[in-house]
Design a protein around this motif. Structure first.
Motif, PDB file in Angstrom:
ATOM      1  N   VAL A  88      -3.589  -3.906   6.139  1.00 56.02           N
ATOM      2  CA  VAL A  88      -3.084  -2.975   5.132  1.00 56.02           C
ATOM      3  C   VAL A  88      -3.717  -1.621   5.409  1.00 56.02           C
ATOM      4  CG1 VAL A  88      -3.077  -2.337   2.689  1.00 56.02           C
ATOM      5  CG2 VAL A  88      -2.637  -4.699   3.349  1.00 56.02           C
ATOM      6  N   ILE A  89      -2.902  -0.570   5.391  1.00 56.32           N
ATOM      7  CA  ILE A  89      -3.390   0.783   5.662  1.00 56.32           C
ATOM      8  C   ILE A  89      -3.507   1.563   4.360  1.00 56.32           C
ATOM      9  CG2 ILE A  89      -2.763   2.998   6.725  1.00 56.32           C
ATOM     10  CD1 ILE A  89      -1.623   1.480   9.068  1.00 56.32           C
ATOM     11  N   GLY A  90      -4.612   2.272   4.216  1.00 52.81           N
ATOM     12  CA  GLY A  90      -4.791   3.184   3.096  1.00 52.81           C
ATOM     13  C   GLY A  90      -4.237   4.543   3.480  1.00 52.81           C
ATOM     14  N   GLY A  91      -3.106   4.933   2.901  1.00 51.57           N
ATOM     15  CA  GLY A  91      -2.420   6.159   3.280  1.00 51.57           C
ATOM     16  C   GLY A  91      -1.069   5.834   3.878  1.00 51.57           C
ATOM     17  N   ARG A  92      -0.285   6.864   4.155  1.00 50.67           N
ATOM     18  CA  ARG A  92       1.008   6.644   4.798  1.00 50.67           C
ATOM     19  C   ARG A  92       0.766   6.305   6.272  1.00 50.67           C
ATOM     20  NH1 ARG A  92       4.025   9.909   7.869  1.00 50.67           N
ATOM     21  NH2 ARG A  92       2.947  11.823   7.242  1.00 50.67           N
ATOM     22  N   PRO A  93       1.286   5.166   6.747  1.00 49.05           N
ATOM     23  CA  PRO A  93       1.077   4.811   8.162  1.00 49.05           C
ATOM     24  C   PRO A  93       1.647   5.878   9.087  1.00 49.05           C
ATOM     25  CG  PRO A  93       1.890   2.920   6.922  1.00 49.05           C
ATOM     26  CD  PRO A  93       2.003   4.113   6.017  1.00 49.05           C
ATOM     27  N   MET A  94       0.864   6.237  10.093  1.00 52.52           N
ATOM     28  CA  MET A  94       1.306   7.254  11.042  1.00 52.52           C
ATOM     29  C   MET A  94       2.234   6.680  12.114  1.00 52.52           C
ATOM     30  SD  MET A  94       0.020  10.086   9.991  1.00 52.52           S
ATOM     31  CE  MET A  94       0.020  11.271  11.340  1.00 52.52           C
ATOM     32  N   GLN A  95       2.352   5.341  12.151  1.00 51.08           N
ATOM     33  CA  GLN A  95       3.266   4.687  13.099  1.00 51.08           C
ATOM     34  C   GLN A  95       4.238   3.812  12.296  1.00 51.08           C
ATOM     35  OE1 GLN A  95       0.909   2.991  16.525  1.00 51.08           O
ATOM     36  NE2 GLN A  95      -0.812   3.831  15.366  1.00 51.08           N
ATOM     37  N   PRO A  96       5.203   4.435  11.623  1.00 49.89           N
ATOM     38  CA  PRO A  96       6.067   3.701  10.683  1.00 49.89           C
ATOM     39  C   PRO A  96       6.881   2.595  11.324  1.00 49.89           C
ATOM     40  CG  PRO A  96       6.934   5.899  11.127  1.00 49.89           C
ATOM     41  CD  PRO A  96       5.572   5.849  11.716  1.00 49.89           C
ATOM     42  N   ASP A  97       7.102   2.642  12.630  1.00 46.70           N
ATOM     43  CA  ASP A  97       7.880   1.600  13.297  1.00 46.70           C
ATOM     44  C   ASP A  97       7.158   0.257  13.297  1.00 46.70           C
ATOM     45  OD1 ASP A  97       6.180   3.227  15.061  1.00 46.70           O
ATOM     46  OD2 ASP A  97       6.764   1.799  16.621  1.00 46.70           O
ATOM     47  N   LEU A  98       5.855   0.262  12.978  1.00 46.11           N
ATOM     48  CA  LEU A  98       5.101  -0.992  12.958  1.00 46.11           C
ATOM     49  C   LEU A  98       5.315  -1.773  11.664  1.00 46.11           C
ATOM     50  CD1 LEU A  98       1.687   0.176  14.480  1.00 46.11           C
ATOM     51  CD2 LEU A  98       3.510  -1.135  15.599  1.00 46.11           C
ATOM     52  N   ALA A  99       5.862  -1.125  10.629  1.00 48.34           N
ATOM     53  CA  ALA A  99       6.140  -1.784   9.346  1.00 48.34           C
ATOM     54  C   ALA A  99       4.898  -2.465   8.771  1.00 48.34           C
ATOM     55  CB  ALA A  99       7.280  -2.790   9.499  1.00 48.34           C
ATOM     56  N   VAL A 100       3.788  -1.733   8.701  1.00 47.08           N
ATOM     57  CA  VAL A 100       2.533  -2.263   8.157  1.00 47.08           C
ATOM     58  C   VAL A 100       2.460  -1.941   6.662  1.00 47.08           C
ATOM     59  CG1 VAL A 100       0.021  -2.085   8.248  1.00 47.08           C
ATOM     60  CG2 VAL A 100       1.348  -2.003  10.359  1.00 47.08           C
ATOM     61  N   PRO A 101       2.068  -2.892   5.803  1.00 44.45           N
ATOM     62  CA  PRO A 101       1.914  -2.602   4.374  1.00 44.45           C
ATOM     63  C   PRO A 101       0.902  -1.482   4.153  1.00 44.45           C
ATOM     64  CG  PRO A 101       1.850  -4.965   4.771  1.00 44.45           C
ATOM     65  CD  PRO A 101       1.801  -4.308   6.121  1.00 44.45           C
ATOM     66  N   SER A 102       1.121  -0.682   3.089  1.00 44.60           N
ATOM     67  CA  SER A 102       0.232   0.460   2.871  1.00 44.60           C
ATOM     68  C   SER A 102       0.146   0.811   1.398  1.00 44.60           C
ATOM     69  CB  SER A 102       0.745   1.686   3.651  1.00 44.60           C
ATOM     70  OG  SER A 102       2.009   2.098   3.155  1.00 44.60           O
TER      71      SER A 102
END
Length: 350
Positions: free
Chosen positions: A155-169
């Protein structure tokens, strides 16, 4: 007579002998199996307490597929992590949720690009239930892609800088908060508004600049933009550069409160009065914001709640076996992206 390991510490065999049960029964109790009769469980737990038995966590993880530990990775050097209230708020929130769930937090900090590589290799094989990442930098952070590839919950804190990875944030409304802050400067009558923006390779820096531009209808000349590094010294230096180009600046949005502390000093040294000559608005609402001279108007983000939401989001995916306590103040974490609201706190600087 009970058996102990060569080190003298109690082991499964010694607990089994003291409780009068098999080694397998002790193992089932230690690993939380529900198929143990209550009277046997009580005897085993009593023997564990009397002998001071501590399970081997690595061996236990192999059996249960649970590590009871989560890594919190901050891609920043130590001075920033320990000196910026943003990080302390995140750590408080994460720790609150993890500890209540019986899960430990392992803090990892990356001082350099090489450190990020070393941490990435560690995370791939470490006995962890998942990873929380804050302060992601788009230009060199290999951790998100590596965790997705390795199947490690992230889970990433902040908007993911690599949106193509589809990681929860979990993020704060950086665009909306900066827009409202800049609109406040306009409402005060400011017409030559500049900004000390955050780093261009971080989502918070990018999004807050987008918010400023949105409030100004795109009317933000390049000469009125300076970038800082989210530190007090960086904010002071950026404000000095900005004033050298735009000496008649009458409004200033600074993308973090720590940088705003530096901006206030730079303005004071330049003989500019706040808010009479230059109105200043920050972002964060750190505790020091109310104690500056003058007290700082700022956009308040919810870092403790962000940390709590991140932790619950990760646990809901990595450890669905855990029963989390009720927390109505924490947003629904079933969605993969949560954005927390930001509100303007008006004080005397603007």
């Amino acid at each position: 007579m009970t058996t102990r390991s060569r080190s003298g510490r109690a082991n499964l065999e010694s607990v089994a002998a003291a409780a009068g049960v098999s080694r397998a029964t002790v193992s089932r109790v230690v690993n939380g199996w529900s198929s143990v009769a209550p009277d046997l469980r009580e005897r085993v737990e009593r023997a564990i307490a009397e002998l001071g038995y501590v399970p081997n966590q690595a061996a236990r993880s192999l059996v249960t597929q649970r590590a009871d530990a989560v890594a919190l990775v901050a891609a920043e050097p130590d001075p920033r992590v320990f000196g910026d209230p943003f990080f302390s708020g995140i750590v408080r929130g994460v720790s609150t949720e993890l500890m209540s769930a019986g899960v430990q937090v392992v803090l990892l900090m990356a001082q350099t690009v090489e450190d990020l590589g070393r941490i990435e290799r560690y995370l791939r094989t470490a006995p962890l239930d998942g990873v929380l990442l804050v302060s992601e930098h788009s230009s060199y952070d290999p951790i998100p892609a590596a965790m997705v590839e390795a199947g490690v919950p992230l889970v990433i804190g902040g908007r993911p800088m690599q949106p193509d990875l589809a990681v929860p944030s979990v993020d704060n409304d950086n665009v909306g908060g900066a827009r409202v802050a800049t609109e406040h400067l306009l409402a005060r009558g400011c017409r030559r508004i500049g900004t000390v923006a955050g780093p261009a390779d971080m989502a918070a820096g990018v999004d807050r600049l987008v918010g400023v531009r949105s409030a100004l209808g795109g009317d933000l000349p390049a000469e009125r933009v300076e970038h800082g590094d989210f530190t007090q010294a960086g904010g002071e230096a950026a404000t000095q550069r900005l004033l050298a180009r735009v000496p008649d600046l009458d409004g200033l949005f600074v993308a973090s409160d720590l940088m705003a502390l530096g901006a206030l000093r730079a303005l004071r040294l330049a003989g500019r009065r706040v808010p009479d000559d230059v109105a200043v608005v920050g972002f964060d609402d750190i505790p020091l914001a109310a104690a500056t001279e003058p007290p700082l108007t700022t956009a308040r983000q919810q870092t403790v709640l962000q940390g709590r939401t991140m932790a619950r989001m990760l646990l809901s995916r990595a450890r669905p076996d855990l029963e989390l306590r009720d927390a109505p103040e924490v947003p629904d974490v079933t969605e993969d992206r949560v954005v927390l609201p930001v509100e303007l706190v008006v004080r005397e600087s603007a």
